[in-house]
Scaffold this active site. Structure first.
Site, PDB file in Angstrom:
ATOM      1  N   LYS A 114       0.818  -1.221   0.000  1.00  0.00           N
ATOM      2  CA  LYS A 114       0.000   0.000   0.000  1.00  0.00           C
ATOM      3  C   LYS A 114       0.851   1.270   0.000  1.00  0.00           C
ATOM      4  O   LYS A 114       0.468   2.265  -0.582  1.00  0.00           O
ATOM      5  CB  LYS A 114      -0.977  -0.003   1.179  1.00  0.00           C
ATOM      6  CG  LYS A 114      -2.074  -1.037   0.999  1.00  0.00           C
ATOM      7  CD  LYS A 114      -3.312  -0.733   1.799  1.00  0.00           C
ATOM      8  CE  LYS A 114      -4.437  -1.680   1.367  1.00  0.00           C
ATOM      9  NZ  LYS A 114      -5.635  -1.579   2.146  1.00  0.00           N
ATOM     10  N   LYS A 206      -5.094  -9.521  -6.642  1.00  0.00           N
ATOM     11  CA  LYS A 206      -6.346  -9.752  -5.917  1.00  0.00           C
ATOM     12  C   LYS A 206      -7.393  -8.711  -6.319  1.00  0.00           C
ATOM     13  O   LYS A 206      -7.049  -7.570  -6.640  1.00  0.00           O
ATOM     14  CB  LYS A 206      -6.031  -9.765  -4.422  1.00  0.00           C
ATOM     15  CG  LYS A 206      -6.731  -8.797  -3.556  1.00  0.00           C
ATOM     16  CD  LYS A 206      -6.304  -8.872  -2.110  1.00  0.00           C
ATOM     17  CE  LYS A 206      -6.378  -7.466  -1.524  1.00  0.00           C
ATOM     18  NZ  LYS A 206      -7.359  -7.247  -0.505  1.00  0.00           N
ATOM     19  N   LYS A 209     -10.697  -2.956  -3.923  1.00  0.00           N
ATOM     20  CA  LYS A 209     -11.470  -1.712  -4.050  1.00  0.00           C
ATOM     21  C   LYS A 209     -10.668  -0.633  -4.750  1.00  0.00           C
ATOM     22  O   LYS A 209     -11.218   0.228  -5.419  1.00  0.00           O
ATOM     23  CB  LYS A 209     -11.801  -1.168  -2.658  1.00  0.00           C
ATOM     24  CG  LYS A 209     -12.703  -2.010  -1.833  1.00  0.00           C
ATOM     25  CD  LYS A 209     -12.704  -1.437  -0.416  1.00  0.00           C
ATOM     26  CE  LYS A 209     -13.382  -2.374   0.543  1.00  0.00           C
ATOM     27  NZ  LYS A 209     -12.861  -2.233   1.905  1.00  0.00           N
TER      28      LYS A 209
HETATM   29  N1  AQP Z   1     -10.003 -10.268  -3.221  1.00  0.00           N
HETATM   30  C1  AQP Z   1     -10.422 -10.725  -2.061  1.00  0.00           C
HETATM   31  N2  AQP Z   1     -10.725 -12.032  -1.909  1.00  0.00           N
HETATM   32  C2  AQP Z   1     -11.169 -12.530  -0.707  1.00  0.00           C
HETATM   33  N3  AQP Z   1     -11.328 -11.750   0.385  1.00  0.00           N
HETATM   34  C3  AQP Z   1     -11.023 -10.436   0.276  1.00  0.00           C
HETATM   35  N4  AQP Z   1     -11.067  -9.424   1.139  1.00  0.00           N
HETATM   36  C4  AQP Z   1     -10.670  -8.284   0.530  1.00  0.00           C
HETATM   37  N5  AQP Z   1     -10.348  -8.528  -0.731  1.00  0.00           N
HETATM   38  C5  AQP Z   1     -10.563  -9.858  -0.938  1.00  0.00           C
HETATM   39  C6  AQP Z   1     -11.504  -9.567   2.525  1.00  0.00           C
HETATM   40  O1  AQP Z   1     -12.550  -8.650   2.763  1.00  0.00           O
HETATM   41  C7  AQP Z   1     -12.504  -8.242   4.140  1.00  0.00           C
HETATM   42  C8  AQP Z   1     -12.604  -6.757   4.200  1.00  0.00           C
HETATM   43  O2  AQP Z   1     -11.489  -6.182   3.541  1.00  0.00           O
HETATM   44  P1  AQP Z   1     -11.130  -4.676   3.809  1.00  0.00           P
HETATM   45  O3  AQP Z   1     -12.002  -3.810   3.033  1.00  0.00           O
HETATM   46  O4  AQP Z   1     -11.161  -4.410   5.234  1.00  0.00           O
HETATM   47  O5  AQP Z   1      -9.647  -4.537   3.368  1.00  0.00           O
HETATM   48  P2  AQP Z   1      -8.839  -4.957   2.120  1.00  0.00           P
HETATM   49  O6  AQP Z   1      -8.432  -6.375   2.277  1.00  0.00           O
HETATM   50  O7  AQP Z   1      -7.733  -3.984   2.060  1.00  0.00           O
HETATM   51  O8  AQP Z   1      -9.835  -4.799   0.871  1.00  0.00           O
HETATM   52  P3  AQP Z   1      -9.466  -4.332  -0.581  1.00  0.00           P
HETATM   53  O9  AQP Z   1     -10.650  -4.491  -1.416  1.00  0.00           O
HETATM   54  O10 AQP Z   1      -8.246  -4.972  -1.073  1.00  0.00           O
HETATM   55  O11 AQP Z   1      -9.234  -2.798  -0.387  1.00  0.00           O
HETATM   56  P4  AQP Z   1      -8.015  -1.927  -0.849  1.00  0.00           P
HETATM   57  O12 AQP Z   1      -8.052  -1.909  -2.344  1.00  0.00           O
HETATM   58  O13 AQP Z   1      -8.332  -0.604  -0.228  1.00  0.00           O
HETATM   59  O14 AQP Z   1      -6.793  -2.578  -0.305  1.00  0.00           O
HETATM   60  C9  AQP Z   1     -11.199  -8.790   4.710  1.00  0.00           C
HETATM   61  O15 AQP Z   1     -11.510  -9.955   5.478  1.00  0.00           O
HETATM   62  C10 AQP Z   1     -10.402  -9.166   3.504  1.00  0.00           C
HETATM   63  O16 AQP Z   1      -9.552 -10.252   3.754  1.00  0.00           O
END
Ligand code: AQP
Length: 343
Positions: A114, A206, A209
């Site tokens: 990040k 992966k 968002k």
């Molecule tokens: N691609 C994924 N596959 C399975 N699980 C996922 N999670 C996130 N992406 C995937 C799970 O969703 C929960 C909430 O995630 P979060 O929003 O708290 O944080 P994150 O993992 O940082 O989500 P993003 O979408 O990847 O956001 P950005 O782009 O901001 O980094 C968690 O349980 C996570 O494991």
């Protein structure tokens, strides 16, 4: 010490909730409600580790809450709240900032990803994020944490922090008459066919968002036409689908779509391939569109209905926070005694 079986997990209100968040986390939160006491948290303090527009943040907090409820989480039986309403998260995170070692945090791959090349400009909060996550879980002495695979390393850190706190303050606990270990070792609940949902445009990344391409993910609020078009455009390879799961090795895009189908239908990848193996992607994609629209459509429309009543959502969050505070305040009272603060 026997700990009460309790589930805690959180989702960041950072916009564009997607199929990965749903399958890796939210759908599994729903399934755990019958077996555990659950706390599901909109982790808004985590969200501000990167810049959030304040007006958007408020909307996004309500949107994640709406997603929880639309997916089937019952806020009357379980606790649904936003992190910033319970001050214990910040208080325990500070104690953990003083327990965790710099070397431990330096190993966290999510910070490296990040922060990217502009590390000097990343917030201190982004660096200390895993300590706050450990505090979120341990404030409730949660025993089980359903998360996607990307959070595995942070969960391991939470376990290390719990153990170091228990060790460092063991004599203080004994002096206070507190028996055994104070914090449990929280168990990650990671697994199933969609523990790591990949981008629809690149099977090595992966679904996320923050991916600049909206075509890379299926958002929970996408309408049926958008879902259909994104799945039709999803990257694949020229081979037909294999008939056995073994044949998915080295074919990340095919494996991803099969995993999504399996998780949505609640069947194994083997079962999906028994039905679609040997066939073309076009046939499989058409079935995946139908299944995705059937499963996600009602969640998306219910989310939209719920966010149109923000006062109802805010009342749910206030009620959840009040109930969360009862548990959190008791933990913090004991933590302060253990650490040696005067109350
Ligand atoms: N691609 C994924 N596959 C399975 N699980 C996922 N999670 C996130 N992406 C995937 C799970 O969703 C929960 C909430 O995630 P979060 O929003 O708290 O944080 P994150 O993992 O940082 O989500 P993003 O979408 O990847 O956001 P950005 O782009 O901001 O980094 C968690 O349980 C996570 O494991």
């Amino acid at each position: 010490m026997a700990f009460q079986q309790r589930v805690f997990s959180g989702v960041q209100p950072t916009g564009n909730l997607h199929l990965g968040n749903y399958l890796g986390a939210i759908q599994r939160f729903v399934a755990l409600q019958d077996s555990y006491d659950c706390l599901y948290c909109v982790v808004d303090m985590h969200a501000i580790t990167v810049w959030q527009d304040p007006a958007e943040l408020k909307k996004q907090i309500r949107e994640v809450t709406a997603a929880f409820i639309a997916a089937g989480i019952d806020p009357a039986k379980h606790i649904v709240f936003n992190q910033s309403q319970v001050s214990g998260h910040a208080e325990l995170a500070w104690v953990f900032n003083c327990v965790a070692r710099l070397g431990w945090l330096n190993r966290m791959t999510q910070f490296k990803e990040k922060a990217g090349k502009d590390r000097e400009n990343a917030s201190v909060g982004l660096y200390a994020y895993p300590n706050l996550m450990a505090a979120d879980i341990l404030l409730y002495r949660a025993t089980h944490v359903p998360v996607g695979e990307d959070q595995k390393q942070h969960l391991e850190l939470a376990r290390d922090i719990a153990q170091k706190f228990n060790n460092d303050f063991g004599p203080s606990m004994t002096a206070l008459g507190l028996e055994g270990t104070f914090f449990p070792q929280p168990e990650p609940l990671i697994g199933g066919p969609a523990a790591r949902v990949m981008s629809l445009r690149d099977g090595s990344k992966k679904m996320s968002k923050s991916d600049p391409s909206d075509l890379s993910r299926i958002n929970l609020t996408d309408d049926a036409d958008t879902v259909a078009s994104k799945i039709r455009k999803a990257k694949t390879d020229p081979e037909p689908l294999p008939s056995e799961a073994e044949g998915l090795k080295g074919r990340p895009e095919a494996e991803n779509l099969v995993g999504i189908y399996a998780a949505l239908a609640d069947i194994s990848k083997e079962k999906v391939l028994a039905e679609f193996g040997g066939g073309q992607f076009s046939t499989f994609k058409a079935a995946l569109v139908d299944l995705s629209v059937a499963k996600l459509g009602p969640v998306g429309s219910e989310m939209k209905r719920l966010v149109s009543e923000p006062s109802h959502i805010d009342a749910i969050l206030r009620d959840g926070a009040a109930r969360a505070r009862v548990i959190a305040d008791e933990t913090m009272r004991q933590v302060k005694d253990i650490v040696g603060f005067v109350r």
